[in-house]
Design an enzyme around this catalytic site. Sequence first.
Site, mmCIF file in Angstrom:
data_model
loop_
_atom_site.group_PDB
_atom_site.id
_atom_site.type_symbol
_atom_site.label_atom_id
_atom_site.label_comp_id
_atom_site.label_asym_id
_atom_site.label_seq_id
_atom_site.Cartn_x
_atom_site.Cartn_y
_atom_site.Cartn_z
ATOM 1 N N GLU A 1 -8.271 6.975 -1.415
ATOM 2 C CA GLU A 1 -8.878 7.239 -0.103
ATOM 3 C C GLU A 1 -8.927 8.730 0.215
ATOM 4 O O GLU A 1 -9.543 9.131 1.203
ATOM 5 C CB GLU A 1 -8.107 6.480 0.984
ATOM 6 N N HIS B 1 -4.084 8.567 -4.655
ATOM 7 C CA HIS B 1 -4.742 8.282 -3.382
ATOM 8 C C HIS B 1 -6.260 8.184 -3.538
ATOM 9 O O HIS B 1 -6.954 9.192 -3.389
ATOM 10 C CB HIS B 1 -4.451 9.403 -2.387
ATOM 11 N N CYS C 1 0.527 4.743 -2.543
ATOM 12 C CA CYS C 1 1.617 5.723 -2.405
ATOM 13 C C CYS C 1 2.822 5.082 -1.722
ATOM 14 O O CYS C 1 3.457 4.214 -2.304
ATOM 15 C CB CYS C 1 1.108 6.960 -1.671
#
Lengths: 251, 1059
Positions: free
Chosen positions: A214, A212, A94
């Site tokens: 994560e 994302h 990002c």
Amino acid sequence: MSTVCLLTGFGINADAELALAFRNAGAAVSPTHVSALQKDADLLHSYGILAVPGGFSFGDHLGSGMVLASLFRSELAVSIRQFVANGGLVIGICNGFQILVKSGLLPDVHETGEPSASLVWNDSGRFIDRWVGVRIDRPETSPWLSGMSETYEMPIRHGEGRFLFRDEDARQRVLDCGVATLHYAEANPNGSQDAIAGITDRSGRIIGMMPHPEAYLYPELHPVRRTHTSSVAGEPPILQLFRNGVAAALR
Amino acid sequence: MRIESAFHPHLPDGRSATSLHKLASLLPDITACAVIDVYCVDDRIQPDRIIDLVCDPVAQTGYFGRAARDTVLPEWTHVVEVAPRPGVTDPVARTLESALRRVGSNHLPDDPVPCRTALQYVIEAPTASLTTISACSKALYNPLIQICEIRERSDRTPLPDMYPHVEHMTIPDVQTVALDGLTVEELSRLSTERLLALEGAEMQAIQAYYAREDVRTDRQKHGLEAPTDVEVEMLAQTWSEHCKHKIFAAEVRYGDRIIDGLFRTYIAALTRELIKHRRDTVSVFDDNSGVVVFDEDTLVCFKAETHNSPSALDPYGGAITGIVGVNRDILGTGRGARPIFNTNVLCFGDPETPADDVPGMLLHPRRVLDGVHHGIVDGGNQSGIPVVAGAVLFDESYMGKPLVFCGTGGVMPRLTAGDPAWEKAARAGDCAVMVGGRIGKDGIHGATFSSLALDETSPTSAVQIGDPITQKKMIEFLLEARDAGYLSSLTDNGAGGLSSSLGEMARESGGIAVNLDLCPLKYPGLAAWEIWVSESQERMSAAVPPEHLDAFLALAERHDVEATSIGEFTDSGYIELEHQKQKVCRLSMEFIHHGLPRMKLNASWIPPDERGPWRLGETVAAGDRAGVAATSDTTGPGPAAGPGPAAIPHAAATPEIPATGRATGASASPDDPGVTLLQMLSDSSIGSREYLVRQYDHEVQARTVGKPFVGVEADGPSDGGVILPRHGSKRGLTVTHGVCPRYGDWDGYHMGAAAVDEAMRAHVALGGDPAQAWALDNFCWPDPVQSERTPDGEYKLAQLVRTCEGMADACRAYNAPLISGKDSMKNDARADGKVISIRPTLLMSLMGIMPDVSRRLDPAFRTSGDCVYLLGATRGELGGTTWDRLYGPVWEPSPRPFLEETAELYARFFAAAQQGLMQSAHDLSDGGLGVALAESAIAGRRGVHVDLAGVVEKRLPGERASVGGRRASRSAVVRPSHTDRLLWSESCGRFLVTVAPSDVAAFEHVLQDVAWARIGHVSAEPQVRVDVRGRARFDVGLEACVHAWHRFDRFLAGKEKRS
């Protein structure tokens, strides 16, 4: 010795979950304030991975990732290139991806260090938080992506995620090199050229992406778990990315 | 010098399209609009360095010394350039200066490098006059905080190379304020002139303090005599309604009872009683937020605030400072907690109101909505704190003041540096350290201003812009300092600034001495009192033991955070301030904190059968009715007989039907309930607001397991948020809300009890444990103090009393302590000679435990053939409901929970959830059963077929006739049919759930003795079909439901005009 040098500070805000994703994949993680690395870029050489998390570095006030991109370009790029040449891996997610692209580290297919792409405002003009499917092409080109050939679900959370080449030449070169490896699988959520969600450098050792991975740390974080139980039981498939990175870094 | 940066013409940046859209409605002949970023920077800087920082070479071009607009929009006709007023926070300029200092070779002078920024709107509108453009430009900026330059193409006057800064002024001397010998009228006038917002009696208490012999002697000893402006301003801040909650502390005469303070009676006493039996509640009322036990190692805390007045003046700034402000409350809880979630509940006027219906000085609700929304997007997203729950309500009464409730939850370890993290105590000798932003004139008088009605004289200095990035850095710094053991105490700077934060912390040690000359200022020239009460953002106050000061300041430096020791905590019993080598304040702690005289107020209730439906702008006359409530034998179990809901009226005057119009309700109810369903789904208060919520980051930090959207297309509503406070554990925390202002039209008791029930019901619907929940109360009221300006103050205060009673009864029944709360009591606007008062509004926010998040439930229907159940009893309670708003007035009781029934049902529901017996669950709220059926169908993209014959119906106490028949004589009110009641009644304590056929027996066994009905099944047909006794009442296609559900989203996106 830690495996991952994870940047923090100045408005980076998705660092804690990225640290967890790496730790769960077996890595030791050192959260490192940007100013510490700025003071001594050689710190990098004691790590296997440099991770640039998401967030709003410097508020994105001058454009997403602009200030850290400038800092990377003027103060860190040489060390990072050296680090990668010595076998180091880099991941930017990002805001981290925006920084890597705007600093010229990605995709850098001309190997000039000049930015050949950018991430600009979503075609809707709005920030958006939505889960998307990401298709990985040619996983063999990057140690981060070994064996990952499915479509992976994870959220995007950005206002400026529209991937754009500087010109047709840059685009052709990237397509020829095969480094545009992550694509939005279904609807293109932000108007990215060629639906590009993420990209690597020619070595495959530097990777960046707008979505994302994560954010999908546990199965319960999937948004439609209650209505699609069969498809999302068990460990989130995208976590393979972190295991791949850690395995490659330890090699 | 001026540098302009523009996106390449073929790359519209979103802002251009948004601006074009905004302008198009005002400026029909506009053909194009482009937005250019403008940077005005000190001439000593190399232009190349600026361009390198602000121009993305792939997408943007930087222009130095020539106008970007000629390239970007060659046919431009006008430019409108908007820049922050001098002194207003300019986060972009702040970032630019910081970047210039931190990045690349540093040739910057040591003194501040002036940077200013502006946005330039380049407009192509060939036939528009300068006058028209000037009028339209008001849509692009807010004159309270911004200045605007407009140029026609023919006008060659260059735009400024640098925008003006705050002029450097000489430091004003400290003034004394003579109180001696003033009459109470003169004191009141003084209070008004100085914007102190103190009552005559309060001013008299101050006058009396200074007249005391011991005080005179003590002051003379310290070279002080008459009160200084610093002292008077500090007292005004500390004693403001905003900080002291004077109305909640007042003695209230209510009928023939004397209530010894609403807070004490209904909130503190209740919570103390409940937490006696609960070991999981750590700290209530004393700190910046309530703190409870999450698990053996982790505490969680939760707080909600309102930011109504600032949001009315500048919606963007008001909302962003609201969010970052309540984030600081969490950061300042104990010795520091990490914010892990935000909530927001927003109440606005109807955004589809015709422009002409908005009184002159007020902003249009759409503009308020857009500004507040933008503030929440920036405030939450940039801080990296997910928005996990919230609501948006539209009601004409919020046109006067929007309500912006901002909540934040946080986590802290039980122990840090060996001590309980939630405990704090500044000790005498500790350094008083100000951390974060600098002090300017912005935000002066915020606390006193919010204690006044909004009118043409409202101070603009109370408007501020927040800077989440400065605060984000401060959060990381302070949490590291906490873990290193550097802090004795910590609190936030909010309303009242240092006077409030240090004034409060000084209570821990017993006094404080501060040198105001040491406080870092944004620019010189602030008076001593301004430094002391300024509410400049992004600041915390810390107590640091002297032995840790150096390490603390060094850590601050590493985090790029400013921290300055400005004084010392003492045990002198006084607040002592020095400025320009002079003593400027010496106030006794005892007087500041205990000298405020208590207000005595009257409350006078008028039962519903003596009123008609409430209408906007209407005064409920209480003056000539005082005392009626006290002798209310005729009104049954009313207030005089103690707490309890109002009885149903048997006879009443005939209220008028309000004028026709969407906002006031009054279209005829459609004959076909299927049409009613679609009208409700397309209503802005019910339908999807995905357009707004998708722009909030709701899952940063990777904790949000229960997201705002559910279902196969991720566009169905959720009943609340579920998060993981602790990574690695499956124990979850739910976050839910209850807010039902219209229920208070009938009786505040109903609103109070129903708001608690709504929040608890949602918590239970998600799968939360009803025995482990905590609540926050936020009251927003119109002025409830009787006066010439507020002739119905006594009635409004009675509504408040009854709301407190309803809330307290429900919290007691549910064993939910109130761990924190706030009130905002002057939500009236005076415009064009009219008063617009908000509907009295109670927001309940609730957090609770979910033992295992993998058991959580959501509303989406899953499998055809699953059995559909309606749990709980339905009553004839259409008063104040969505149906009433759209098709009323019905003037009958609004919903309230029957607490024994609902508490029992919630326990059974939780047992069933723990056993995994339900496939889906949805609470029934706005729009009742009809809307819940459609929402679950939309979320699951599955049809449903039910028959309402078996629905459990109960009568209201005292209800004599059969449902629907009792008010036959009241011709002016609308009579709902029996089907209307079944479908649209919003009776509390009900759920729509589905159960797999194989689990039906086990499920029904768990539900023994509570009200439930199996009403149908999830169907294979894409239809929402409702029968009564086998006869179809409606059969609406799923696609039509989905389309209606998203109508408001399309409206917000500009894709559909007003309905």
